[in-house]
Scaffold this motif. Structure first.
Motif, mmCIF file in Angstrom:
data_model
loop_
_atom_site.group_PDB
_atom_site.id
_atom_site.type_symbol
_atom_site.label_atom_id
_atom_site.label_comp_id
_atom_site.label_asym_id
_atom_site.label_seq_id
_atom_site.Cartn_x
_atom_site.Cartn_y
_atom_site.Cartn_z
ATOM 1 N N MET A 1 -3.367 -35.640 -37.557
ATOM 2 C CA MET A 1 -2.853 -34.171 -37.851
ATOM 3 C C MET A 1 -1.278 -34.204 -37.715
ATOM 4 S SD MET A 1 -5.490 -31.471 -36.558
ATOM 5 C CE MET A 1 -7.063 -31.266 -37.235
ATOM 6 N N THR A 2 -0.652 -33.664 -38.677
ATOM 7 C CA THR A 2 0.978 -33.621 -38.367
ATOM 8 C C THR A 2 1.243 -32.087 -38.591
ATOM 9 O OG1 THR A 2 1.317 -35.575 -39.601
ATOM 10 C CG2 THR A 2 3.036 -34.171 -39.631
ATOM 11 N N PHE A 3 2.199 -31.444 -37.493
ATOM 12 C CA PHE A 3 2.652 -30.370 -37.252
ATOM 13 C C PHE A 3 3.889 -30.188 -37.746
ATOM 14 C CE2 PHE A 3 -0.633 -31.075 -34.009
ATOM 15 C CZ PHE A 3 -1.804 -30.049 -34.578
ATOM 16 N N SER A 4 4.263 -29.316 -38.608
ATOM 17 C CA SER A 4 5.640 -29.179 -39.060
ATOM 18 C C SER A 4 6.219 -27.655 -38.835
ATOM 19 C CB SER A 4 5.858 -29.541 -40.449
ATOM 20 O OG SER A 4 5.692 -31.101 -40.548
ATOM 21 N N GLY A 5 6.472 -27.246 -37.693
ATOM 22 C CA GLY A 5 6.689 -26.113 -37.285
ATOM 23 C C GLY A 5 5.711 -25.025 -37.420
ATOM 24 N N VAL A 6 4.310 -25.379 -37.084
ATOM 25 C CA VAL A 6 3.331 -24.568 -37.402
ATOM 26 C C VAL A 6 3.164 -23.620 -36.145
ATOM 27 C CG1 VAL A 6 0.633 -24.642 -37.500
ATOM 28 C CG2 VAL A 6 2.040 -26.594 -38.352
ATOM 29 N N PRO A 7 3.098 -22.245 -36.712
ATOM 30 C CA PRO A 7 2.825 -21.336 -35.485
ATOM 31 C C PRO A 7 1.598 -21.494 -34.868
ATOM 32 C CG PRO A 7 2.136 -20.287 -37.884
ATOM 33 C CD PRO A 7 2.866 -21.753 -37.953
ATOM 34 N N ALA A 8 1.860 -20.948 -33.360
ATOM 35 C CA ALA A 8 0.571 -21.410 -32.457
ATOM 36 C C ALA A 8 0.813 -20.308 -31.230
ATOM 37 C CB ALA A 8 0.892 -22.801 -31.859
ATOM 38 N N ARG A 9 -0.227 -20.156 -30.678
ATOM 39 C CA ARG A 9 -0.264 -19.300 -29.530
ATOM 40 C C ARG A 9 -0.510 -20.031 -28.114
ATOM 41 N NH1 ARG A 9 -4.027 -16.294 -30.989
ATOM 42 N NH2 ARG A 9 -2.781 -14.546 -32.001
#
Length: 398
Positions: free
Chosen positions: A216-224
């Motif tokens: 999995m690649t995250f590119s500025g993915v919103p998260a809590r």
């Protein structure tokens, strides 16, 4: 400590075996492994809706059955025996334990009921590019920043963003809920991905086709943020994870033993079933010893996980090391005792062999767990750079 199963636990095992014997035949397992989700959704519905396997370790207040990790271990042992691909380990063990250990009450109320009933499949993105599961954040490439873009951000921030890569995400391709481990300048935390659809996912081929991994690649993915400081929680999550894998390995080892014994009764050489030869009897007796001791070790660790016992780290490390070695031995003997047919694609012995090699790498190799057990027991020196909570744990043991 009494490890004889209760009537309810025996009923659970019997029910699981009855369901899996019908729905997890050799052809069904191979078909499920080759399908797009990597498992049989119909079997998963039966296991979750009729048996409730995903709810076993989830407390009743969050929609679960409220039993323990021990019963989950029994379910994984049955799945291991039939080699059935299933999201149980990824969703109801890894992701569920991460949510539970986060202590985030709102997230537990919102996420766990769906995981318990099987309508929600969750995954934990944790491993780094080297395929290691660090509890201190060392090597993890996924990083978190608050909504304002500040690395590390504010622990109280409502929204964060994730950037980086996580490898070997178990059942990550089919997960609709993602929990990620990410580093900040203040440590390592647990985060809930708010937009799972924006995460780039690439399937990673595995030697064991019944296990499904995703990069999995995250590119500025919103998260809590579920738990901004999660180092101690990750230690507990890893212990629960290796106990679950150990139970899976016990089931697979039992399958290898049963296959070998049955074949030794059917295969005739020099006018006699090969099982009548003393040398092969000794080898199968050794296999039985490996299976039974592995089961005892795994059940002891699962009991500690289910009862929140203080000795969980030691028992988890012991089970991870012993069960990996036991399955490796049984799988090798299974191939040897079956001869040439064991290395053919058509025979299930190759699935046992591949399961041994694949699970022997999950959450660390046997030698790593032996080293950790030695440190916990005070018979090996503490590794340089160990986290403070690890040093405190060793001091407590000593």
């Amino acid at each position: 400590m009494d490890f004889s199963l209760t009537d309810e636990q025996n009923d659970l095992v019997k029910t699981l075996r009855a369901v899996l014997s019908r729905h997890a035949t050799s052809a069904a397992v191979r078909g499920a492994a080759d399908s797009e989700p990597g498992f049989d959704p119909g079997l998963w519905r039966v296991l979750t809706e009729e048996v409730g396997v995903a709810s076993l370790a989830i407390p009743e207040e969050y929609g679960g059955a409220g039993v323990s990790w021990f019963e989950t271990g029994l379910a994984l042992e049955a799945l291991g025996y039939y080699l059935a691909p299933s999201p149980l380990l990824a969703s109801a063990v890894l992701a569920a334990s991460a949510i539970l250990e986060s202590g985030n009450e709102e997230a537990k109320q919102r996420l766990l009921p769906g995981i318990a009933e099987g309508s929600r499949i969750a995954a934990l993105a944790w491993a780094d590019g080297r395929g290691t599961w660090s509890t201190s954040g060392s090597g993890i490439t996924a990083s978190a920043a608050d909504a304002a873009g500040n690395p590390g951000g504010d622990a109280a921030a409502e929204q964060w963003t994730l950037t980086g890569t996580a490898t070997l995400v178990l059942d990550g391709g089919s997960a609709d809920t993602l929990i990620a481990v990410a580093v900040t300048p203040d440590g390592v935390g647990l985060f809930e991905v708010l937009d799972a659809g924006s995460v780039q996912r690439v399937n990673t081929p595995a030697v064991d086709t019944t296990l499904n991994f995703t990069t999995m690649t995250f590119s500025g993915v919103p998260a809590r943020a579920l738990l901004p400081d999660a180092a101690a929680a990750l230690e507990k999550i890893r212990d629960i994870a290796v106990v679950a894998v150990s139970c899976l390995q016990v089931g697979t080892a039992q399958r290898g033993l049963d296959m070998s014994v049955e074949y030794s009764k059917q295969r005739v050489q020099f006018g006699r079933p090969i099982g009548s030869f003393q040398a092969l009897k000794h080898r199968m007796a050794d296999m039985l010893l490996q299976v039974e001791t592995a089961r005892t070790t795994a059940w002891a660790a699962a009991w500690s996980a289910g009862t929140e016992a203080a000795d969980l780290p030691e028992r988890a490390a012991a089970a991870a090391a012993w069960c990996s070695d036991a399955l490796d031995h049984v799988a090798s003997e299974t191939v040897q005792l079956h001869g040439g047919i064991a290395i053919t694609w058509e025979h299930d012995a190759q699935l046992v062999f591949k399961r041994a090699h694949a699970t022997g790498q999950l959450f660390g190799q046997a030698r790593e767990h032996r080293r950790r057990l030695g440190v916990l027991l005070g018979i090996m020196p503490q590794p340089a750079g160990a986290a403070p909570e690890q040093r405190e744990r060793v001091s407590a043991v000593l």
